[in-house]
Design a protein around this motif. Structure first.
Motif, PDB file in Angstrom:
ATOM      1  N   ILE A  84       0.872  -1.177   0.000  1.00  0.00           N
ATOM      2  CA  ILE A  84       0.000   0.000   0.000  1.00  0.00           C
ATOM      3  C   ILE A  84       0.905   1.222   0.000  1.00  0.00           C
ATOM      4  O   ILE A  84       1.744   1.385   0.894  1.00  0.00           O
ATOM      5  CB  ILE A  84      -0.923   0.034   1.238  1.00  0.00           C
ATOM      6  N   GLY A  85       0.778   2.065  -1.000  1.00  0.00           N
ATOM      7  CA  GLY A  85       1.645   3.235  -1.120  1.00  0.00           C
ATOM      8  C   GLY A  85       1.069   4.231  -2.103  1.00  0.00           C
ATOM      9  O   GLY A  85      -0.147   4.451  -2.128  1.00  0.00           O
ATOM     10  N   ASP A  86       1.912   4.817  -2.919  1.00  0.00           N
ATOM     11  CA  ASP A  86       1.468   5.800  -3.912  1.00  0.00           C
ATOM     12  C   ASP A  86       1.703   5.277  -5.320  1.00  0.00           C
ATOM     13  O   ASP A  86       2.805   4.816  -5.645  1.00  0.00           O
ATOM     14  CB  ASP A  86       2.208   7.128  -3.719  1.00  0.00           C
ATOM     15  N   VAL A  87       0.669   5.382  -6.149  1.00  0.00           N
ATOM     16  CA  VAL A  87       0.708   4.881  -7.520  1.00  0.00           C
ATOM     17  C   VAL A  87       0.668   6.065  -8.478  1.00  0.00           C
ATOM     18  O   VAL A  87      -0.255   6.881  -8.425  1.00  0.00           O
ATOM     19  CB  VAL A  87      -0.472   3.934  -7.804  1.00  0.00           C
ATOM     20  N   TRP A  88       1.670   6.151  -9.349  1.00  0.00           N
ATOM     21  CA  TRP A  88       1.770   7.227 -10.333  1.00  0.00           C
ATOM     22  C   TRP A  88       1.727   6.628 -11.743  1.00  0.00           C
ATOM     23  O   TRP A  88       2.418   5.654 -12.023  1.00  0.00           O
ATOM     24  CB  TRP A  88       3.067   8.005 -10.155  1.00  0.00           C
ATOM     25  N   GLU A 167      13.444   8.722  -6.205  1.00  0.00           N
ATOM     26  CA  GLU A 167      13.558   9.923  -5.369  1.00  0.00           C
ATOM     27  C   GLU A 167      12.411   9.978  -4.351  1.00  0.00           C
ATOM     28  O   GLU A 167      12.632  10.268  -3.166  1.00  0.00           O
ATOM     29  CB  GLU A 167      13.547  11.169  -6.253  1.00  0.00           C
ATOM     30  N   LEU A 168      11.194   9.692  -4.800  1.00  0.00           N
ATOM     31  CA  LEU A 168      10.063   9.729  -3.871  1.00  0.00           C
ATOM     32  C   LEU A 168      10.183   8.648  -2.807  1.00  0.00           C
ATOM     33  O   LEU A 168       9.900   8.893  -1.623  1.00  0.00           O
ATOM     34  CB  LEU A 168       8.742   9.561  -4.632  1.00  0.00           C
ATOM     35  N   ASN A 169      10.583   7.466  -3.211  1.00  0.00           N
ATOM     36  CA  ASN A 169      10.711   6.372  -2.249  1.00  0.00           C
ATOM     37  C   ASN A 169      11.733   6.699  -1.166  1.00  0.00           C
ATOM     38  O   ASN A 169      11.511   6.443   0.022  1.00  0.00           O
ATOM     39  CB  ASN A 169      11.102   5.089  -2.985  1.00  0.00           C
ATOM     40  N   GLN A 170      12.826   7.332  -1.566  1.00  0.00           N
ATOM     41  CA  GLN A 170      13.859   7.672  -0.593  1.00  0.00           C
ATOM     42  C   GLN A 170      13.432   8.833   0.299  1.00  0.00           C
ATOM     43  O   GLN A 170      13.725   8.850   1.495  1.00  0.00           O
ATOM     44  CB  GLN A 170      15.166   8.003  -1.326  1.00  0.00           C
ATOM     45  N   GLU A 171      12.729   9.799  -0.267  1.00  0.00           N
ATOM     46  CA  GLU A 171      12.321  10.976   0.503  1.00  0.00           C
ATOM     47  C   GLU A 171      11.138  10.684   1.424  1.00  0.00           C
ATOM     48  O   GLU A 171      11.048  11.237   2.520  1.00  0.00           O
ATOM     49  CB  GLU A 171      11.952  12.123  -0.443  1.00  0.00           C
ATOM     50  N   PRO A 175       6.007   2.877  -0.196  1.00  0.00           N
ATOM     51  CA  PRO A 175       6.069   2.173  -1.481  1.00  0.00           C
ATOM     52  C   PRO A 175       5.585   3.074  -2.621  1.00  0.00           C
ATOM     53  O   PRO A 175       4.637   3.849  -2.464  1.00  0.00           O
ATOM     54  CB  PRO A 175       5.133   0.982  -1.279  1.00  0.00           C
ATOM     55  N   ILE A 176       6.238   2.928  -3.758  1.00  0.00           N
ATOM     56  CA  ILE A 176       5.869   3.693  -4.958  1.00  0.00           C
ATOM     57  C   ILE A 176       5.620   2.721  -6.102  1.00  0.00           C
ATOM     58  O   ILE A 176       6.457   1.857  -6.381  1.00  0.00           O
ATOM     59  CB  ILE A 176       6.973   4.686  -5.369  1.00  0.00           C
ATOM     60  N   GLY A 177       4.472   2.866  -6.747  1.00  0.00           N
ATOM     61  CA  GLY A 177       4.166   2.092  -7.942  1.00  0.00           C
ATOM     62  C   GLY A 177       4.171   2.984  -9.164  1.00  0.00           C
ATOM     63  O   GLY A 177       3.630   4.092  -9.133  1.00  0.00           O
ATOM     64  N   ILE A 178       4.824   2.522 -10.229  1.00  0.00           N
ATOM     65  CA  ILE A 178       4.847   3.254 -11.498  1.00  0.00           C
ATOM     66  C   ILE A 178       4.113   2.428 -12.544  1.00  0.00           C
ATOM     67  O   ILE A 178       4.492   1.284 -12.838  1.00  0.00           O
ATOM     68  CB  ILE A 178       6.295   3.518 -11.971  1.00  0.00           C
ATOM     69  N   VAL A 179       3.051   3.008 -13.097  1.00  0.00           N
ATOM     70  CA  VAL A 179       2.306   2.380 -14.187  1.00  0.00           C
ATOM     71  C   VAL A 179       2.714   3.086 -15.479  1.00  0.00           C
ATOM     72  O   VAL A 179       2.328   4.234 -15.717  1.00  0.00           O
ATOM     73  CB  VAL A 179       0.790   2.494 -13.968  1.00  0.00           C
ATOM     74  N   GLY A 180       3.522   2.425 -16.293  1.00  0.00           N
ATOM     75  CA  GLY A 180       3.930   3.002 -17.572  1.00  0.00           C
ATOM     76  C   GLY A 180       2.830   2.835 -18.601  1.00  0.00           C
ATOM     77  O   GLY A 180       2.365   1.717 -18.864  1.00  0.00           O
ATOM     78  N   CYS A 181       2.383   3.942 -19.175  1.00  0.00           N
ATOM     79  CA  CYS A 181       1.340   3.903 -20.206  1.00  0.00           C
ATOM     80  C   CYS A 181       1.715   4.953 -21.245  1.00  0.00           C
ATOM     81  O   CYS A 181       1.282   6.105 -21.169  1.00  0.00           O
ATOM     82  CB  CYS A 181      -0.031   4.170 -19.583  1.00  0.00           C
ATOM     83  N   ASN A 182       2.547   4.571 -22.201  1.00  0.00           N
ATOM     84  CA  ASN A 182       3.131   5.532 -23.131  1.00  0.00           C
ATOM     85  C   ASN A 182       3.501   4.847 -24.442  1.00  0.00           C
ATOM     86  O   ASN A 182       3.606   3.619 -24.510  1.00  0.00           O
ATOM     87  CB  ASN A 182       4.370   6.184 -22.501  1.00  0.00           C
ATOM     88  N   TRP A 183       3.707   5.674 -25.478  1.00  0.00           N
ATOM     89  CA  TRP A 183       4.060   5.119 -26.797  1.00  0.00           C
ATOM     90  C   TRP A 183       4.754   6.233 -27.593  1.00  0.00           C
ATOM     91  O   TRP A 183       4.234   7.331 -27.750  1.00  0.00           O
ATOM     92  CB  TRP A 183       2.811   4.645 -27.536  1.00  0.00           C
ATOM     93  N   GLY A 184       5.925   5.919 -28.121  1.00  0.00           N
ATOM     94  CA  GLY A 184       6.693   6.910 -28.869  1.00  0.00           C
ATOM     95  C   GLY A 184       5.963   7.408 -30.108  1.00  0.00           C
ATOM     96  O   GLY A 184       5.233   6.675 -30.771  1.00  0.00           O
ATOM     97  N   GLY A 185       6.164   8.693 -30.394  1.00  0.00           N
ATOM     98  CA  GLY A 185       5.633   9.277 -31.616  1.00  0.00           C
ATOM     99  C   GLY A 185       4.161   9.628 -31.582  1.00  0.00           C
ATOM    100  O   GLY A 185       3.581   9.968 -32.619  1.00  0.00           O
ATOM    101  N   THR A 186       3.535   9.575 -30.403  1.00  0.00           N
ATOM    102  CA  THR A 186       2.091   9.768 -30.352  1.00  0.00           C
ATOM    103  C   THR A 186       1.704  11.194 -29.991  1.00  0.00           C
ATOM    104  O   THR A 186       2.307  11.826 -29.133  1.00  0.00           O
ATOM    105  CB  THR A 186       1.440   8.812 -29.334  1.00  0.00           C
ATOM    106  N   SER A 187       0.673  11.657 -30.647  1.00  0.00           N
ATOM    107  CA  SER A 187       0.032  12.923 -30.304  1.00  0.00           C
ATOM    108  C   SER A 187      -0.767  12.753 -29.026  1.00  0.00           C
ATOM    109  O   SER A 187      -1.214  11.651 -28.680  1.00  0.00           O
ATOM    110  CB  SER A 187      -0.897  13.342 -31.450  1.00  0.00           C
ATOM    111  N   ASN A 393      14.204  13.593 -11.555  1.00  0.00           N
ATOM    112  CA  ASN A 393      14.406  14.312 -10.291  1.00  0.00           C
ATOM    113  C   ASN A 393      13.640  15.623 -10.262  1.00  0.00           C
ATOM    114  O   ASN A 393      13.126  16.030  -9.209  1.00  0.00           O
ATOM    115  CB  ASN A 393      15.899  14.559 -10.073  1.00  0.00           C
ATOM    116  N   ARG A 394      13.561  16.313 -11.396  1.00  0.00           N
ATOM    117  CA  ARG A 394      12.813  17.576 -11.432  1.00  0.00           C
ATOM    118  C   ARG A 394      11.314  17.333 -11.279  1.00  0.00           C
ATOM    119  O   ARG A 394      10.606  18.128 -10.650  1.00  0.00           O
ATOM    120  CB  ARG A 394      13.131  18.346 -12.714  1.00  0.00           C
ATOM    121  N   LEU A 395      10.822  16.248 -11.851  1.00  0.00           N
ATOM    122  CA  LEU A 395       9.419  15.891 -11.615  1.00  0.00           C
ATOM    123  C   LEU A 395       9.194  15.539 -10.148  1.00  0.00           C
ATOM    124  O   LEU A 395       8.154  15.880  -9.560  1.00  0.00           O
ATOM    125  CB  LEU A 395       9.016  14.719 -12.508  1.00  0.00           C
ATOM    126  N   ALA A 396      10.168  14.864  -9.552  1.00  0.00           N
ATOM    127  CA  ALA A 396      10.050  14.527  -8.127  1.00  0.00           C
ATOM    128  C   ALA A 396      10.024  15.786  -7.271  1.00  0.00           C
ATOM    129  O   ALA A 396       9.284  15.856  -6.279  1.00  0.00           O
ATOM    130  CB  ALA A 396      11.202  13.614  -7.711  1.00  0.00           C
TER     131      ALA A 396
END
Length: 508
Positions: A84-88, A167-171, A175-187, A393-396
């Motif tokens: 149980i933590g933060d999901v981005w 960075e978030l996990n250390q600060e 727990p931190i969850g990252i859900v990648g949902c992306n695709w190169g070249g997309t509008s 890091n800047r997003l963090a």
């Protein structure tokens, strides 16, 4: 014997569930069946309606590991090692997609990654949903960020998302969850629904592009044949171009096209193209809705530079859509302002500055947003700059300030006001109270204009927290702009080491 029910594929062992919010668990089943969901002593039962079910569990504090059980009569699905933590959600195009192993010092970073409280879920890149895609989705799963036990998962995580999570996990020590949902070249239009795009004439044009493209084909079969031929043509073209770049690393794009022929990319726009409006919204984003989230990180805009004046409206629409679909209009949306970039030999059309300006406008006008300025992190002739650690890091920093309430300043200087005095303009900035820092021998990137708004190169000097600009040929300067270009050296920072954001006073 067929299963009585299924659970959405986003749920698996090792996942992270969002703390301090209701936890939504959903799937499909047979009408009127009762589905019971249990999470460490908390139990909810729901009835399947129209072959769908959703259970809403009460919020929990950070912690784990926990077990998640879903049952229907004598059938049960169990997921273990749940945190149980933060999901981005990490959305966007290729600069968000770029894998950790392919980033600067990426192989070392992968080998050193051992963060059991960071978990990774990569949404499968699928531009259309057939049975093969659905089967692959069912076999997809969350992974622990530990290269010694799951090297491939760590190597293929979004590099920006990895450094952000680290960075978030250390600060925060949660727990931190990252859900990648992306695709190169997309509008951005690929990640928005048809219903939303139809609302405005400026965004409806992305739907009209698709409709116009489909007029070329008498049937869907004709489109499929054209798409298959394109795959063959692009493979042939890429082999030639790769050889050219290997033999002549400094070759310009125009020469590549002269020798290899016109680049057959992107693939034809149609019902199987990842670049069609609404496409990836339907085949990727909607597949993880409405997972409870902490917020979004987003890096995109490069593929919308052909319509830069529409981008602010498009990005605003995307933010509204995603917040609506994930059932929280307060969800933080943190995004990256485009860095410097120009291909070797290309004329500077100055369309990226318009995108950057649109991104700043959206940040200033839409609540709960954060903007990571990355102007200095671009690379000449490389649309995929490799320093993703600085971006993450800047997003963090944006998250720690805007979302977690840390007493930090996550911004570089941002234009505030100007004072005209004689033949000079004095510029003042936010986030420059401790003074401005020059990296290099001269202040560059400034232009001034009179009433006619015809800009000419200006000289500039730093005086503590102000910049004074002028141009000898402009006796009465009225307007100023900074780094209104696709690519240039970035030389002005604040004491935090963050760059001055680009701007033009006659628009902002």
């Amino acid at each position: 014997m067929a299963q009585r029910f299924t659970v959405a594929p986003i749920f698996s062992n090792h996942m992270v569930l969002q703390r301090d919010k209701e936890i939504r668990v959903w799937g499909e089943g047979k009408d009127n069946d009762v589905i019971t969901v249990s999470l460490e002593g908390q139990t909810v039962s729901v009835i399947v309606k129209e072959q769908k079910w959703m259970a809403i569990l009460p919020s929990r504090k950070a912690g784990g590991p926990a077990r998640l059980n879903i049952t229907c009569e004598d059938e049960m699905v169990e997921y273990t090692d749940i945190l149980i933590g933060d999901v981005w959600l990490a959305g966007g195009q290729s600069n968000m997609e770029l894998q950790l192993v392919n980033s600067k010092d990426g192989k070392r970073a992968v080998e050193e990654a051992n963060y059991p409280n960071i978990r990774i879920y990569n949404s499968l890149q699928q531009s259309f949903l057939d049975e093969n895609a659905l089967e692959a989705e069912r076999n997809n799963a969350w992974h622990i960020c530990n290269s010694s036990t799951d090297y491939d998962a760590v190597a293929n995580i979004t590099a920006v998302g990895y450094y952000f999570a680290k960075e978030l996990n250390q600060e925060l020590d949660v727990p931190i969850g990252i859900v990648g949902c992306n695709w190169g070249g997309t509008s951005a239009s690929a990640w928005i629904s048809k219903e939303y795009l139809e609302k405005d004439s400026d965004t409806r044009i992305y739907l009209e592009d698709y409709e116009e493209a489909m007029k070329k084909y008498a049937s869907v079969d004709d489109y499929d044949k054209a798409r298959e031929q394109n795959i063959v043509d692009y493979d042939r073209w890429k082999k030639i171009s790769d050889k050219l770049y290997q033999e002549r690393p400094d070759i310009v794009w125009g020469e590549v096209l002269e020798i290899a022929g016109e680049c057959p990319y992107p693939e034809p726009l149609g019902p199987k193209s990842p670049f069609r409006a609404c496409g990836l919204y339907e085949t990727m984003l909607s597949r993880i809705v409405p997972l409870s989230l902490k917020g979004f990180i987003y890096y995109q805009g490069e593929s919308d530079d052909h319509r830069p004046t529409t981008y602010a409206k498009l990005l605003t629409m995307l933010i509204d859509q995603w917040r609506h679909d994930f059932k929280d209009y307060e969800l933080p949306f943190l995004f990256v302002q485009l860095p410097m970039y120009i291909p070797r030999g290309e004329v500077d059309h100055k369309h990226w500055p318009v995108i950057r300006e649109a991104q700043m406008k959206v940040h200033k006008t839409i609540k709960n947003t954060g903007l990571a300025v990355a102007l200095d992190l671009g690379e000449f002739n490389n649309i995929h700059p490799l320093d993703k650690e600085s971006v993450g890091n800047r997003l963090a920093l944006q998250a720690l300030f805007h979302v977690y309430g840390k007493d930090i300043n996550p911004y570089g200087p941002i234009f505030k006001s100007l004072l005209r005095q004689e033949n000079e303009i004095v510029l003042e900035f936010n986030n420059a109270e401790d003074g401005l820092v020059l990296d290099g021998d001269e202040v560059n990137g400034f232009e001034v204009a009179g009433d006619n708004e015809v800009f000419v190169k200006a000289t500039a000097r730093i005086e503590a927290d102000k910049i004074i600009v002028k141009a000898d040929e402009i006796e009465n300067p009225m307007h100023v702009r900074y780094q209104w270009t696709n690519f240039d050296k970035v030389s002005i920072f604040n004491k935090n080491g963050l760059p001055l954001a680009p701007f033009r006073s006659n628009e902002l």
